[in-house]
Write a protein that holds these residues in place. Structure first.
Motif, PDB file in Angstrom:
ATOM      1  N   LYS A   1      21.701 -12.176  15.223  1.00  0.00           N
ATOM      2  CA  LYS A   1      23.175 -11.827  15.670  1.00  0.00           C
ATOM      3  C   LYS A   1      23.507 -13.130  16.171  1.00  0.00           C
ATOM      4  O   LYS A   1      23.523 -13.784  15.747  1.00  0.00           O
ATOM      5  N   GLU A   2      24.648 -12.203  17.154  1.00  0.00           N
ATOM      6  CA  GLU A   2      26.157 -12.802  17.647  1.00  0.00           C
ATOM      7  C   GLU A   2      25.200 -14.399  18.905  1.00  0.00           C
ATOM      8  O   GLU A   2      24.180 -13.601  19.464  1.00  0.00           O
ATOM      9  N   GLY A   3      25.562 -15.241  18.986  1.00  0.00           N
ATOM     10  CA  GLY A   3      25.555 -16.136  19.474  1.00  0.00           C
ATOM     11  C   GLY A   3      25.786 -16.117  20.627  1.00  0.00           C
ATOM     12  O   GLY A   3      27.268 -14.693  21.223  1.00  0.00           O
ATOM     13  N   GLY A   4      24.866 -15.907  22.623  1.00  0.00           N
ATOM     14  CA  GLY A   4      25.432 -16.253  23.595  1.00  0.00           C
ATOM     15  C   GLY A   4      27.046 -16.550  23.400  1.00  0.00           C
ATOM     16  O   GLY A   4      27.087 -18.006  23.014  1.00  0.00           O
TER      17      GLY A   4
ATOM     18  N   SER B   1      20.961 -19.282  21.378  1.00  0.00           N
ATOM     19  CA  SER B   1      21.068 -19.247  19.915  1.00  0.00           C
ATOM     20  C   SER B   1      20.538 -18.189  18.992  1.00  0.00           C
ATOM     21  O   SER B   1      19.692 -17.224  20.245  1.00  0.00           O
ATOM     22  N   SER B   2      21.009 -17.694  18.615  1.00  0.00           N
ATOM     23  CA  SER B   2      19.897 -16.084  17.606  1.00  0.00           C
ATOM     24  C   SER B   2      20.372 -16.549  16.638  1.00  0.00           C
ATOM     25  O   SER B   2      21.571 -16.652  15.709  1.00  0.00           O
TER      26      SER B   2
END
Length: 978
Positions: free
Chosen positions: A691-694, A687-688
């Motif tokens: 920014k974008e999640g993985g 998770s972030s």
């Protein structure tokens, strides 16, 4: 006689002889101008000429063939007369001559073919003489005229340029001689003679320039055309010679002969010059002689062989005598200075040139020999009678900044039995004097380094042996009767400056058949104190790299032997007593080094676990497992990268690549359980916050020649309950757009893969439903559902179809086939402005051929299915039905309304709906146009009685309707009805 009218002041009238234009199917007539046949005398002359003009230019004569719009264009042929005179009369000549000018330039003669069309080529121009049966064939002569006040006219033969393929060639070929002892014709190219013989500045001879074609391409493969000169080949005699000779001069120097390649461009190399004689099968191959001429009064010319100067490496000069493939000796190389009858002979200098960064080596050696003795190298000075003999000085040059040069003297080895290897004799000079002079000494010492370099090395080794043991080297400290034994220290001195301390190397020697020596490092045992430690510690460094610590077992190269193992085992906790805390087993910790650097280029040390490689068998196994327990849980296994405030490290689990066999699999599996729940398998991307999640990427393996790997996702089965569900969904988004789901097969040069979406089969109940639906929308337009067949990009192929099939009723018992229902969306709008969704079925367009057909067909059966086309019901008005073909710039399509053929064919009924007010009309209209379209109503044909036609109005409660038959208004008189 046909003549136009004369005029005293104006122009005379024209005379025009022409045939009329042809009709649409024929051809225009010919015009023939010819004289009659003569029996005895000459036939008449045909003269075409324009009249003389006293005040203007003479009239032109134009002969041209008319333009044709199909087939080959008409030709123009001018042929002189032939003769059958057996006494040897000549055929008629053809003279084409431009006009003369008494004070200006004579007229040009232009002989050319027209330019080629869009796809054709331009015509050829041929100038030939005819074949001769007995005498010489006629000559072809191209010559420009002489000039008294200017230069003679040039002759230019040039091939036109082309933008496809190879440029056109120019072939100059002399005639072939077929008779015995005949000689083929010569090809002579001679520049013009400077015939003026004045002494001050007479005429110069013209040059003969032969150039290869220039290459204007920018690629390194675009080469200029070559110039090749060959002597003529021969079958039995000697081939033709090639002679290049400069011009002779009666009173001055002869001309130079220069053979050179041109300068290279910005990035290429200049061309090579190769001077060689051909191979000989039986005789001696040709010689190469390079000599200057004899000088009767001056100095003879020099011969200089110089390699080129370069910014890189200078060019080399290779001189090698010829090899011999028989028992004869190889060729000799002799370098001899010139002799003199009145002075000293010339010097012979053999040296490498001076240089700023290192001079070249000088290597003098005799060649190797397989059977005889190798050549002797003899260096000696000449014997003198009255003076001193020359000395021999062998020395290396001094070094300014590099290492001093070595002098190596090595005697020869021997390989045969019973002979002695070569010896080296080093003898100091003896003193033959009876006085106090001493003999020379021999001093062997390692060199001293007064600067920053190393001192010379001294090597001490025991004696070697073949049959017995080699000599020992023993370092042993002294023992003591009452005290401690002495220490043994092997160390290199510490360095207080910026140098490096010396290495210490301890190893046993290698052996071919026996066991190599052991190295044992152990501390002594003790019965009352602590045993001594063994520490392996590499040195620290504050500037350079710290020392590494390598622990490696020995390898094995013999059959059925095992290499050495490396075992690191912590101590066991052996104490065990009931009710008393025991001791744990010792830990084994393998920790890579940390870094204290605050810069981003330094990183913590890596930790590598590599099993052993194998050639034919399987490579070594890496087994990481937690400890077992009899009554408790087994230990956990955790593989993770450490948390970081900047970026965390990745975790990679990958099977190795295989060149020929199957690559290894990667198995990630939760544990099984007999009575509890089985372990789950969870794959979560990170998770972030900002920014974008993985991403989670699951991809099967690629293949270069076979099929790529499959990807299968299936849920667990159950013997009693239902199988697990499978859900593929994107997460909910609170503020933006939720993620898309894409399902596609891969691209392919052949057929791309299918996509099958299907519910499972059921043996006892209904099979599952397949639903494809877009999501609902609260505040905007709902999403579309788009089903498209694939496009095609090549000719003679069909784009993908869209096939929607309902299920079949396969049982023999009463059943119903599945229906296909297409319905547009309902509108619940209460304002009266919204409309229900449309249903559009449109066949495909075509830009340059027929558009796609639209076919509606009911199912076949015992009684065929009906086809119903009904507009939507409405409280205000029902919808209309429009059945029409599209407009066209050519012919619009027809509308055919027929029933099928049968024993009792079906009726065609066209009726309007009932109405509570006026009844609806039925209108049958012919098309509008320059002539209005007809309306034909015909009854059915029959061999017996054709069908009847009834035209009538329906019964009425008060009055029946009228029947009106009339023609339209006409502004002109209409023709009678046929």
């Amino acid at each position: 006689m046909l003549s136009s009218g004369a005029s005293v002041v104006g122009s005379s009238g024209d005379v025009s002889i022409n045939t009329a234009n042809s009709g649409s199917q024929g051809t225009s007539g010919s015009v023939t101008l010819s004289t009659g046949t003569a029996v005895i005398g000459d036939s008449g002359i045909v003269s075409i000429s324009t009249g003389e003009s006293l005040g203007g230019a003479g009239g032109s004569i134009l002969m041209s063939v008319g333009v044709g719009h199909s087939g080959t264009g008409g030709f123009v042929r001018i042929a002189a007369g032939s003769t059958t005179d057996e006494s040897g009369g000549n055929g008629g000549a053809v003279h084409i001559e431009s006009g003369y000018s008494s004070s200006g330039t004579t007229g040009d003669i232009s002989l050319s073919t027209s330019d080629g069309g869009l796809i054709g080529t331009s015509g050829s121009v041929e100038i030939l003489t005819g074949s001769s049966a007995a005498g010489n064939a006629g000559a072809v002569r191209i010559q420009s005229g002489d000039a008294n006040g200017g230069a003679g006219g040039e002759i230019s033969i040039q091939v036109g340029s082309g933008n496809v393929g190879t440029g056109g060639s120019i072939l100059l070929s002399a005639g072939t001689a077929t008779q015995s002892e005949g000689i083929g014709g010569d090809v002579i190219i001679s520049a013009g003679e400077g015939s003026n013989s004045a002494f001050t500045n007479g005429g110069d001879g013209g040059k003969v320039l032969i150039f290869g074609g220039s290459a204007q391409g920018r690629s390194e493969f675009d080469e200029g055309g070559a110039v090749e000169v060959f002597g003529g080949p021969a079958v039995s005699g000697q081939g033709g010679s090639v002679s290049i000779s400069s011009g002779f001069s009666e009173m001055s120097s002869s001309g130079d002969v220069s053979i050179e390649s041109s300068n290279a461009g910005k990035s290429g190399s200049s061309g090579s010059i190769s001077l060689s004689t051909g191979t000989s099968n039986a005789g001696i191959s040709g010689s190469i002689s390079l000599s200057t001429g004899e000088a009767l009064r001056g100095d003879a010319g020099d011969i200089s062989i110089n390699a080129g100067v370069a910014q890189g490496a200078g060019g080399s000069i290779h001189i090698a005598a010829g090899q011999s493939k028989s028992d004869a000796g190889g060729g000799t190389i002799t370098l001899t200075s010139g002799t003199s009858t009145g002075s000293s002979s010339g010097d012979l200098n053999l040296s490498t040139a001076d240089a700023k960064h290192g001079t070249g080596s000088l290597d003098i050696s005799s060649g190797s020999s397989d059977r005889g003795n190798s050549g002797v190298i003899s260096i000696s000075t000449g014997t003198v009678k009255d003076g001193s003999a020359g000395g021999i000085d062998v020395s290396t040059g001094s070094s300014g900044t590099g290492n001093g040069a070595d002098i190596s003297i090595t005697a020869g080895d021997v390989k045969a039995s019973g002979i002695t290897a070569g010896e080296i004799h080093l003898s100091a000079g003896s003193s033959q004097s009876t006085g106090s002079s001493a003999g020379g000494g021999i001093q062997l010492s390692a060199g001293t380094a007064t600067g920053m370099a190393e001192g010379g090395t001294i090597s001490v080794s025991g004696g070697n042996a073949v049959g017995g043991n080699g000599g020992d080297l023993t370092f042993h400290s002294g023992d003591s009767q009452r005290g401690s034994s002495g220490d043994v220290t092997i160390e290199t001195p510490s360095i207080s400056s910026t140098g490096t301390s010396g290495s210490v190397s301890i190893h046993t020697g290698e052996t071919l058949q026996g066991v190599s020596g052991d190295i044992a490092l152990s501390t002594g045992s003790t019965t009352s104190g602590a045993a001594g430690d063994i520490s392996f510690i590499a040195g620290d460094s504050s500037v350079g790299n710290a020392g590494s610590l390598n622990l490696e077992a020995g390898s094995s190269s013999g059959s059925m032997t095992n290499p050495g193992s490396v075992s690191i085992t912590a101590g066991d906790g052996l104490f065990s007593s009931a009710g008393v805390p025991g001791s744990s087993g010792g830990d084994v910790r393998v920790t890579a080094g940390s870094t204290s650097s605050v810069t981003g280029n330094a990183h913590g040390g890596a930790l590598h676990f590599n099993a052993g490689n194998a050639v034919a068998g399987a490579g070594g196994i890496i087994d990481i497992s937690s400890g077992s327990s009899i009554s408790g849980s087994s230990g956990d296994v955790s593989i993770s990268s450490t948390d970081s405030s900047v970026a965390t490290g990745s975790v990679s689990l990958t099977a190795g690549i295989s060149q020929t066999g199957a690559a290894g699999s990667v198995l990630v599996q939760g544990g099984s359980s007999q009575s509890g729940s089985a372990g789950s398998l969870t794959m979560n991307a990170g998770s972030s916050a900002f920014k974008e999640g993985g991403a989670v990427l699951i991809a099967a393996g690629d293949s270069s020649t076979a099929e790529g790997g499959s990807l299968t996702l299936h849920t667990g089965k159950s013997n009693i309950g239902g199988s697990g569900s499978a859900t593929i969904s994107t997460s909910k988004s609170e503020t933006s757009t939720s993620g898309s789901i894409s399902m596609s097969s891969g691209d392919s040069h052949e057929s791309s893969g299918d996509i099958n979406i299907q519910s499972g089969h059921s043996s006892d109940s209904s099979s599952g439903t397949v639903r494809i639906a877009s999501g609902d929308a609260v505040a905007s337009d709902a999403g579309d559902v788009v089903i498209s067949g694939g496009n095609t990009m090549t000719g003679d192929s069909t784009a993908g179809d869209i096939i929607v099939n309902a299920g079949n009723a396969e049982s023999a018992l009463p059943g119903h086939g599945g229906s296909i229902r297409m319905s547009a969306g309902l509108s619940r709008d209460t304002s009266g402005h919204g409309t229900g969704g449309d249903v559009e079925v449109i066949a495909g367009d075509a830009l340059y051929s027929d558009g796609g057909n639209l076919s509606l067909s009911a199912g076949s059966g015992l009684t065929g299915g009906s086809l119903s086309l009904t507009s939507g019901a409405g409280s205000k008005s029902s919808g209309s039905i429009d059945l029409s073909s599209s407009t066209s710039s050519g012919t619009s399509g027809s509308i055919n309304l027929t029933t099928g053929n049968a024993v009792h064919a079906g009726d065609v009924t066209i009726g309007a709906g009932s109405s509570s007010s006026e009844g609806a009309d039925i209108n049958v209209l012919g098309g509008s146009g320059s002539q209005g379209g007809n309306i034909k109503i015909l009854t059915g044909e029959s061999a017996n009685l054709s069908g009847q036609m009834h035209v009538g109005s329906a019964s009425g409660g008060i009055n029946s309707g009228a029947i009106n038959v009339s023609t339209g208004d006409d502004n002109e008189i209409s023709p009678p009805f046929p």
